[in-house]
Design a protein around this motif. Structure first.
Motif, PDB file in Angstrom:
ATOM      1  N   GLY A  32       0.783  -1.232   0.000  1.00 30.72           N
ATOM      2  CA  GLY A  32       0.000   0.000   0.000  1.00 30.72           C
ATOM      3  C   GLY A  32       0.806   1.269   0.000  1.00 30.72           C
ATOM      4  N   SER A  57      -8.382  -5.143 -10.503  1.00 32.29           N
ATOM      5  CA  SER A  57      -7.572  -5.029  -9.302  1.00 32.29           C
ATOM      6  C   SER A  57      -6.231  -4.430  -9.696  1.00 32.29           C
ATOM      7  CB  SER A  57      -7.365  -6.393  -8.630  1.00 32.29           C
ATOM      8  OG  SER A  57      -6.711  -7.277  -9.520  1.00 32.29           O
ATOM      9  N   LYS A 105      -2.929   2.441  -0.032  1.00 31.00           N
ATOM     10  CA  LYS A 105      -3.876   1.541  -0.696  1.00 31.00           C
ATOM     11  C   LYS A 105      -5.186   1.445   0.073  1.00 31.00           C
ATOM     12  CE  LYS A 105      -3.833  -3.094  -2.796  1.00 31.00           C
ATOM     13  NZ  LYS A 105      -3.017  -4.329  -2.943  1.00 31.00           N
ATOM     14  N   GLU A 106      -5.099   1.502   1.398  1.00 33.90           N
ATOM     15  CA  GLU A 106      -6.293   1.372   2.232  1.00 33.90           C
ATOM     16  C   GLU A 106      -7.219   2.574   2.100  1.00 33.90           C
ATOM     17  OE1 GLU A 106      -7.244  -1.321   4.091  1.00 33.90           O
ATOM     18  OE2 GLU A 106      -5.582  -2.223   2.987  1.00 33.90           O
ATOM     19  N   GLY A 140      -9.636   1.803  -0.519  1.00 33.93           N
ATOM     20  CA  GLY A 140     -10.021   0.395  -0.553  1.00 33.93           C
ATOM     21  C   GLY A 140     -11.300   0.139   0.212  1.00 33.93           C
ATOM     22  N   ARG A 163     -11.802   1.548   3.899  1.00 31.78           N
ATOM     23  CA  ARG A 163     -11.557   2.989   4.074  1.00 31.78           C
ATOM     24  C   ARG A 163     -12.066   3.488   5.430  1.00 31.78           C
ATOM     25  NH1 ARG A 163     -10.846   7.807   1.159  1.00 31.78           N
ATOM     26  NH2 ARG A 163     -12.054   9.583   1.886  1.00 31.78           N
TER      27      ARG A 163
END
Length: 627
Positions: free
Chosen positions: A71, A131, A449-450, A453, A456
């Motif tokens: 991430g 993805s 990345k989170e 994602g 969140r």
């Protein structure tokens, strides 16, 4: 709106061919470059000298993979952007000097960037695939924000340096630029309709990506593409996408992405309109449209003081606002407030202002250089209205004084929990005093990345309990458009400005709250104060209530019913509450994220107030006054 301009007769004949597209002086116009103010020229040249014999940083496959693996996006992003900033700075300095001193480093930059497998950054791969991919896909050139920025940088380099590159190095360098732009930017833009930001999927709400990318693609097309039919098609496609973008706006022009994103949402819309207007000999001109004028003015409405802006959701509370951009947008739309505001900002930075631009794009820097004298000569400071209401995005703004550095300032939002860069924050409010923050909106940590994602809302800054909002038995607001404010009532006169709204619908059913009627008001009479009133009613049985307040100032309990928030300069804000009704806890939240640290320092503070007794219905009152 914009596409309607293309229904005018003979608009295609008005479109400039490549040979006539010369919006600003290139290096051959020595008079124009040499007549720039000396301090401005020196500032650019001194910055460029840092990049002499520059070792362009490597961009490796494993650096790219880090986002996919853990991430982290900064290990790739930082050297990626450093390459581009170096190139832009060197090109501007060469245009100023015209001595050939920076050309070797410029050619190295062109070469390095042209050799990159993809111009799409690692964090944006997931926008084009089901993805995120571990590495870039060389077989297909997608266009994200920074692929477009890169294309624009090379297109402006191609234009500004004119024949200098050819005279020094032969034809292959400029031919390489054209090859890369056509393969990576122009052809994908003209051929494909599947990139979501283009606007062909009507189920997708467009935001800053559309204007930001389109503005940079237009630069590539107008500077490089020789085929008039392709130039025409690009204009038509751009107008379509921009119209789709505009369709997401309310009449008040409010940007639900916040003022930090205004720069690349509305600001890039302006970049598009400037290029389209020049390319079409003024045929495409929508600056007189009320919506365009409202979108332009939003940044003035959202400004608090100095670098402080009204931030909700992911937006930071402190941004570098581009004075030249604001001034030119104000000039085009006939908005004196914007022109005054742009001048005020630019005056603060002086000749260093252009270097403060976040991405140092030619689209912004070149106009700022040649508009600098006009901007400085404007010499009128901004004066702020005491009350503003953005009905479309349900934001109230109120000041005690027309001066940005004097008196109380309060803003509150309604809206819903599916806004751009959303936080669960319906009913959130902030309070400033004398231009400094006291009751705050945190913003967001460094993007990972989170952040975008499925988890969140596991991130603490996104949660309603880390906003100035209540929770019920530990139950917080939920994400989704259905979770919204209802019954908004705005009222304003010389003595008072208020917004009342019900935020109960922002919570899930299990919260058990039938109504939470929140009223935030700025009272200007006597000793001015902000009044917060929360009227509530449960559905079946009462739950434990926790009221949360966030501050960058360490809270002090002065007496039962008074909390002091003290700023670093000795000033303070007092919060008066019904001391006998609440148990009060004060929490220090240590900051470990770099972006959050730069915003707020090493800690922020959360005040948690729990009523000692909760009934089926009731009222809580709070008064905030400057010391």
């Amino acid at each position: 709106m914009i596409s309607q301009q293309l229904k005018r007769p003979n608009w295609v004949e008005q479109l400039r061919p490549k040979t006539e597209y010369k919006p600003y002086p290139d290096i051959s116009d020595r008079g124009a470059w040499e007549n720039l103010p000396e301090p401005l020229k020196m500032s650019i040249v001194l910055e460029a000298e840092k990049y002499l014999q520059f070792d362009y940083p490597p961009l490796t496959a494993t650096m790219y993979m880090e986002y996919w693996q853990n991430g982290n996006r900064t290990r790739y992003d930082l050297p990626y952007h450093r390459r581009r900033r170096a190139l832009t700075t060197l090109v501007l300095a060469e245009c100023i000097e015209n001595k050939g001193r920076f050309l070797c480093d410029i050619v190295n930059g062109i070469w390095c960037i042209s050799e990159e497998t993809s111009w799409v950054i690692s964090a944006h791969n997931f926008h084009f695939y089901e993805s995120s991919l571990p590495v870039a896909n060389k077989r297909r050139h997608d266009i994200d924000l920074f692929a477009a920025e890169t294309g624009s940088a090379l297109a402006w380099t191609y234009y500004l340096l004119g024949n200098v590159l050819t005279e020094r190095y032969g034809v292959l360098i400029k031919e390489r630029i054209v090859l890369e732009l056509k393969e990576r930017i122009i052809q994908p833009y003209l051929i494909r309709n599947d990139m979501w930001w283009m606007g062909y999927d009507e189920s997708i709400k467009l935001y800053n990506w559309t204007t930001w990318i389109t503005s940079n693609v237009l630069s590539a097309v107008f500077f490089v593409e020789e085929d008039d039919n392709k130039r025409t098609k690009a204009v038509e496609k751009a107008c379509f996408g921009l119209d789709r973008f505009l369709s997401t706006y309310h009449e008040d022009g409010g940007c639900d992405e916040g003022p930090s994103y205004w720069n690349k949402a509305a600001g890039s819309l302006f970049d598009c309109l400037e290029q389209l207007g020049y390319a079409s000999h003024g045929t495409i001109d929508v600056y007189g449209e009320p919506l365009i004028r409202s979108i332009a003015e939003y940044i003035f409405k959202a400004h608090i003081h100095d670098r402080y802006v009204l931030n909700f959701a992911d937006g930071p509370h402190k941004v570098t606002v581009e004075g030249d951009l604001i001034y030119r947008f104000g000039f085009r739309t006939g908005n004196v407030n914007l022109m005054d505001f742009g001048h005020t900002i630019a005056r603060r930075w002086g000749t260093e202002g252009v270097k403060q631009m976040q991405f140092f794009s030619f689209l912004r820097v070149v106009p700022a250089l040649f508009n600098y004298n006009k901007l400085m000569e404007h010499n009128q400071k901004a004066v702020y209205p005491c009350s503003m209401w953005l009905e479309g995005i349900q934001v109230m703004i109120s000041r005690e004084s027309a001066r940005s550095d004097k008196g109380l300032y309060v803003a509150v939002k309604g809206g819903h929990n599916d806004e751009s860069h959303n936080h669960n924050d319906v009913g959130q409010f902030v309070i400033y005093s004398d231009g400094e923050p006291y009751v705050i909106d945190l913003g967001v940590e460094t993007y990972t990345k989170e952040t975008f994602g499925p988890n969140r809302y596991d991130i603490w800054t996104m949660q309603s309990s880390y906003h100035n909002l209540p929770s019920f038995g530990g139950i917080e607001q939920k994400a989704g458009e259905a979770y919204r404010a209802t019954g908004c009532e705005y009222d304003s006169d010389d003595a008072k400005t208020s917004l009342t709204l019900d935020i109960a619908s922002a919570y899930p059913d299990e919260a058990g709250i039938a109504s939470w009627r929140r009223s935030v008001a700025l009272i200007r009479t006597g000793q001015p104060y902000v009044r917060l009133t929360d009227d509530y009613c449960f559905q079946d049985e009462p739950k434990e209530i926790a009221l949360h307040f966030l501050s960058c100032c360490k809270p002090q309990l002065l007496a039962d019913g008074v909390i002091r928030l003290a700023s670093g300069d000795g000033k303070g804000l007092l919060c008066h509450y019904e001391g006998d009704r609440f148990d009060v806890a004060m929490e220090r939240k240590n900051i470990i994220d770099e972006k959050m640290f730069l915003a707020w320092g090493d800690a922020v503070y959360r005040i948690v107030m729990r009523p000692k007794a909760v009934s089926m219905e009731g009222t809580f009152n709070f008064i905030f006054r400057a010391e």
